[in-house]
Design an enzyme around this catalytic site. Structure first.
Site, PDB file in Angstrom:
ATOM      1  N   LEU A   1      -4.864   1.082  -8.032  1.00 29.63           N
ATOM      2  CA  LEU A   1      -4.255  -0.144  -8.544  1.00 29.63           C
ATOM      3  C   LEU A   1      -3.001   0.316  -9.271  1.00 29.63           C
ATOM      4  CD1 LEU A   1      -7.254  -2.165 -10.067  1.00 29.63           C
ATOM      5  CD2 LEU A   1      -5.829  -2.857  -8.129  1.00 29.63           C
ATOM      6  N   ASP A   2      -1.868  -0.322  -9.031  1.00 27.27           N
ATOM      7  CA  ASP A   2      -0.638   0.151  -9.650  1.00 27.27           C
ATOM      8  C   ASP A   2      -0.620  -0.116 -11.159  1.00 27.27           C
ATOM      9  OD1 ASP A   2       0.470  -2.472 -10.149  1.00 27.27           O
ATOM     10  OD2 ASP A   2       1.209  -2.545  -8.096  1.00 27.27           O
ATOM     11  N   LEU A   3       0.356   0.436 -11.819  1.00 29.63           N
ATOM     12  CA  LEU A   3       0.489   0.356 -13.277  1.00 29.63           C
ATOM     13  C   LEU A   3       0.434  -1.077 -13.785  1.00 29.63           C
ATOM     14  CD1 LEU A   3       1.194   2.089 -15.874  1.00 29.63           C
ATOM     15  CD2 LEU A   3       3.571   1.507 -15.388  1.00 29.63           C
TER      16      LEU A   3
ATOM     17  N   SER B   1      -1.021  -3.671 -12.406  1.00 32.54           N
ATOM     18  CA  SER B   1      -2.171  -4.425 -11.909  1.00 32.54           C
ATOM     19  C   SER B   1      -3.407  -4.137 -12.748  1.00 32.54           C
ATOM     20  CB  SER B   1      -2.454  -4.058 -10.450  1.00 32.54           C
ATOM     21  OG  SER B   1      -1.349  -4.402  -9.637  1.00 32.54           O
TER      22      SER B   1
ATOM     23  N   ARG C   1       1.236  -0.832  -2.826  1.00 36.14           N
ATOM     24  CA  ARG C   1       1.749  -2.110  -3.337  1.00 36.14           C
ATOM     25  C   ARG C   1       1.723  -3.208  -2.260  1.00 36.14           C
ATOM     26  NH1 ARG C   1       3.936  -1.675  -8.357  1.00 36.14           N
ATOM     27  NH2 ARG C   1       5.474  -3.312  -8.077  1.00 36.14           N
TER      28      ARG C   1
END
Length: 193
Positions: A52-54, A56, A136
């Site tokens: 999960l990106d920063l 999210s 993403r």
């Protein structure tokens, strides 16, 4: 937490907040998901299953078992569900395009299902299901689509993963727990391959 006899020894779940990177260490000194977990998770080499990106938040699973990790991240094997807020007016055309797939650089990005949950001003809340996790993926998918009213790209403002396969997020933000043996059995038993 479930009793020791009913806990999985293979999987644990974390409700990842925004602002944490999904990595064992970060060269830029940012907070990692391991800062939210007991030291033994890092020391015993529990690894995140997927990313999960920063920016999210949401459900993140960890395992020490490479076969489980591979099975849950193999494209088309396990459905992940997200709730997102998108800046812009999301139309049925956008939903149809997201399900058909759109080209973004070298990737074709698509969703299996897109459901409009609510609207608020120029924002739309959606529930999205995907069975692959390109970098993403959801942010790029909606970023290729334009708001019909303003002609600007749609932008994902908030992204939360709410389930992986049959396992649904049921934790408080920043908290973790083992899956139960029943949850593990259902999750692994429902994989496509």
């Amino acid at each position: 937490m479930a009793g020791l006899e009913t806990q999985s020894k293979e999987l644990l779940a974390l409700y990842k907040p925004k602002g944490y990177v999904v990595t064992r260490s970060d060269e830029r000194g940012r907070k990692t998901v391991y800062d939210l977990l007991p030291d033994w998770v890092f020391n015993d080499a529990w690894m995140p299953i997927g990313r999960l990106d920063l920016d999210s938040k949401g459900l993140l699973l960890f395992t020490q078992n490479g076969q489980i990790g591979n099975a849950l991240t193999k494209p088309a094997n396990c459905i992940k569900t997200y709730e997102i807020w998108v800046r812009g007016h999301v139309t049925q055309t956008h939903i149809d395009l997201a399900k058909q797939g759109v080209k973004n650089k070298e990737d074709i990005l698509k969703a299996l299902e897109v459901e409009k949950i609510s609207k608020g001003g120029a924002k739309t809340k959606l529930r999205i299901k995907i069975d692959e996790g390109k970098n993403r993926h959801i942010r790029r998918l909606f970023g290729t689509l334009s708001d019909p009213k303003f002609g600007t790209p749609l932008k994902v403002l908030d992204l939360k993963r709410v389930s992986i396969g049959s396992f649904e997020l049921d934790l408080e933000l920043g908290k973790w727990r083992y899956l139960t043996l029943d949850e593990e059995k259902r999750l692994m038993g429902n994989l496509k391959n």
